[in-house]
Design an enzyme around this catalytic site. Structure first.
Site, PDB file in Angstrom:
ATOM      1  N   GLY A  45       5.169  16.420  -2.637  1.00 49.47           N
ATOM      2  CA  GLY A  45       6.332  16.107  -3.471  1.00 49.47           C
ATOM      3  C   GLY A  45       7.670  16.433  -2.848  1.00 49.47           C
ATOM      4  N   SER A  46       7.719  16.586  -1.515  1.00 49.26           N
ATOM      5  CA  SER A  46       9.017  16.927  -0.926  1.00 49.26           C
ATOM      6  C   SER A  46      10.007  15.760  -1.053  1.00 49.26           C
ATOM      7  CB  SER A  46       8.873  17.384   0.528  1.00 49.26           C
ATOM      8  OG  SER A  46       8.349  16.357   1.323  1.00 49.26           O
ATOM      9  N   ASN A  47       9.521  14.537  -0.945  1.00 49.05           N
ATOM     10  CA  ASN A  47      10.427  13.390  -1.166  1.00 49.05           C
ATOM     11  C   ASN A  47      10.849  13.314  -2.630  1.00 49.05           C
ATOM     12  OD1 ASN A  47      10.910  11.386   1.197  1.00 49.05           O
ATOM     13  ND2 ASN A  47       8.812  12.108   1.459  1.00 49.05           N
ATOM     14  N   LEU A  52      -1.027   7.942  -3.809  1.00 52.62           N
ATOM     15  CA  LEU A  52      -2.151   7.439  -3.022  1.00 52.62           C
ATOM     16  C   LEU A  52      -3.066   6.459  -3.754  1.00 52.62           C
ATOM     17  CD1 LEU A  52      -3.035  10.641  -0.965  1.00 52.62           C
ATOM     18  CD2 LEU A  52      -1.734   8.640  -0.256  1.00 52.62           C
ATOM     19  N   ILE A 109      -1.716   0.501  -6.862  1.00 48.80           N
ATOM     20  CA  ILE A 109      -0.908   0.159  -8.038  1.00 48.80           C
ATOM     21  C   ILE A 109      -1.550  -1.039  -8.736  1.00 48.80           C
ATOM     22  CG2 ILE A 109       1.385  -0.612  -8.804  1.00 48.80           C
ATOM     23  CD1 ILE A 109       1.374   2.204  -7.659  1.00 48.80           C
ATOM     24  N   ASN A 115       8.703   1.699  -2.412  1.00 51.90           N
ATOM     25  CA  ASN A 115       7.787   2.579  -1.688  1.00 51.90           C
ATOM     26  C   ASN A 115       8.398   2.962  -0.340  1.00 51.90           C
ATOM     27  OD1 ASN A 115       5.259   3.925  -1.189  1.00 51.90           O
ATOM     28  ND2 ASN A 115       4.699   2.232   0.169  1.00 51.90           N
ATOM     29  N   HIS A 137       7.130   4.024   3.598  1.00 52.63           N
ATOM     30  CA  HIS A 137       5.974   4.101   4.498  1.00 52.63           C
ATOM     31  C   HIS A 137       6.449   4.719   5.816  1.00 52.63           C
ATOM     32  CE1 HIS A 137       2.000   3.137   5.947  1.00 52.63           C
ATOM     33  NE2 HIS A 137       2.570   2.806   7.089  1.00 52.63           N
ATOM     34  N   ASP A 177       1.715  -3.440   1.520  1.00 55.34           N
ATOM     35  CA  ASP A 177       2.804  -3.068   2.437  1.00 55.34           C
ATOM     36  C   ASP A 177       3.683  -4.257   2.821  1.00 55.34           C
ATOM     37  OD1 ASP A 177       2.442  -0.350   2.618  1.00 55.34           O
ATOM     38  OD2 ASP A 177       1.004  -0.466   4.241  1.00 55.34           O
ATOM     39  N   GLU A 219      13.065  10.455   6.170  1.00 53.37           N
ATOM     40  CA  GLU A 219      12.776  10.095   4.783  1.00 53.37           C
ATOM     41  C   GLU A 219      13.756  10.773   3.820  1.00 53.37           C
ATOM     42  OE1 GLU A 219       8.011   9.239   5.132  1.00 53.37           O
ATOM     43  OE2 GLU A 219       8.612  11.156   4.328  1.00 53.37           O
TER      44      GLU A 219
HETATM   45  C1  GRF Z   1       5.744  10.805   2.911  1.00 54.41           C
HETATM   46  O1  GRF Z   1       5.788  11.256   4.216  1.00 54.41           O
HETATM   47  C2  GRF Z   1       5.774   9.300   2.812  1.00 54.41           C
HETATM   48  O2  GRF Z   1       6.040   8.681   4.006  1.00 54.41           O
HETATM   49  C3  GRF Z   1       4.392   8.905   2.408  1.00 54.41           C
HETATM   50  O3  GRF Z   1       3.821  10.025   1.802  1.00 54.41           O
HETATM   51  C4  GRF Z   1       4.450  11.210   2.235  1.00 54.41           C
HETATM   52  C5  GRF Z   1       4.683  12.067   1.035  1.00 54.41           C
HETATM   53  O4  GRF Z   1       5.136  13.350   1.353  1.00 54.41           O
HETATM   54  N1  GRF Z   1       4.440   7.694   1.632  1.00 54.41           N
HETATM   55  P1  GRF Z   1       5.713  14.286   0.207  1.00 54.41           P
HETATM   56  O5  GRF Z   1       4.636  14.407  -0.858  1.00 54.41           O
HETATM   57  O6  GRF Z   1       6.953  13.633  -0.314  1.00 54.41           O
HETATM   58  O7  GRF Z   1       6.009  15.614   0.835  1.00 54.41           O
END
Ligand code: GRF
Length: 192
Positions: free
Chosen positions: A13-15, A84, A87, A101, A103, A144, A173
């Site tokens: 969940g860092s993003n 993951l 959808i 999304n 990638h 994709d 990201e």
């Molecule tokens: C990200 O690196 C993104 O590219 C991919 O999944 C990863 C998720 O990382 N789709 P996080 O859970 O946001 O840390």
């Protein structure tokens, strides 16, 4: 009117955290809810720390319940951040070009089945690519292959490992995902 985003995430969940933080105070959009299919994922702790409501939805319930939840919360855009599960088609049809999304490669390279997490970066290194990066795109029926909203590249060095590459790509990201989302939502508003 400020648009309402639902983030879907299965992992750390860092993003998701970066996006929630960047949209605090935005007059374009806000994150209204985070949905996850994993009750023990890192994103769960992050949501509670950030004060964002979180809903755990099982794989089996995804297709039947998600639309109801999103409608009840008046969600305008979905943002996938390490989600993951596949959808469901019904969701893609209900949110045409409104599911975004990210990638961790320069699509169409290193996309498709099995290409997630370190597998992507392993494949990039095995192919001796000189460049890799991120692709931010909309989701359509072919996972994709939706319209590309932004691609950002970096150089792959000979000393890179899949882990070091992943770390540097994650920095891209964090830097670009929120701003591309905001720009896209704004541009859609002008279209409507
Ligand atoms: C990200 O690196 C993104 O590219 C991919 O999944 C990863 C998720 O990382 N789709 P996080 O859970 O946001 O840390």
């Amino acid at each position: 009117m400020i648009k309402r985003i639902a983030i879907l995430a299965s992992g750390n969940g860092s993003n998701a955290e970066q996006i929630v933080t960047c949209f605090k105070g935005s007059d374009v959009a806000k994150v209204s809810v985070i949905l996850t299919n994993k009750a023990d994922a890192g994103v769960v702790q992050r949501a509670s720390r950030l004060g964002v409501s979180l809903i755990v939805i099982s794989k089996n319930d995804l297709e039947s319940k998600i639309l109801l939840i999103l409608r009840e919360k008046n969600i305008d855009f979905l943002v996938l951040a390490g989600f993951l599960l596949k959808i469901p088609l019904s969701l893609i049809q209900a949110y045409p070009d409104k599911i975004i999304n990210i990638h961790p490669s320069l699509l169409p390279k290193f996309g498709g089945k099995g290409m997630f997490g370190l597998h992507v970066h392993d494949a990039v290194i095995a192919a001796k690519e000189r460049k890799s990066g991120i692709t931010i795109h909309c989701i359509n029926e072919e996972y994709d292959k939706g319209i590309i909203l932004g691609q950002y590249a970096l150089s792959v060095s000979e000393s890179d490992t899949a882990e070091s590459l992943q770390m540097r790509i994650q920095q891209l990201e964090y830097k670009y995902y929120p701003e591309v989302i905001e720009r896209y939502i704004k541009s859609r508003e002008l279209d409507e």
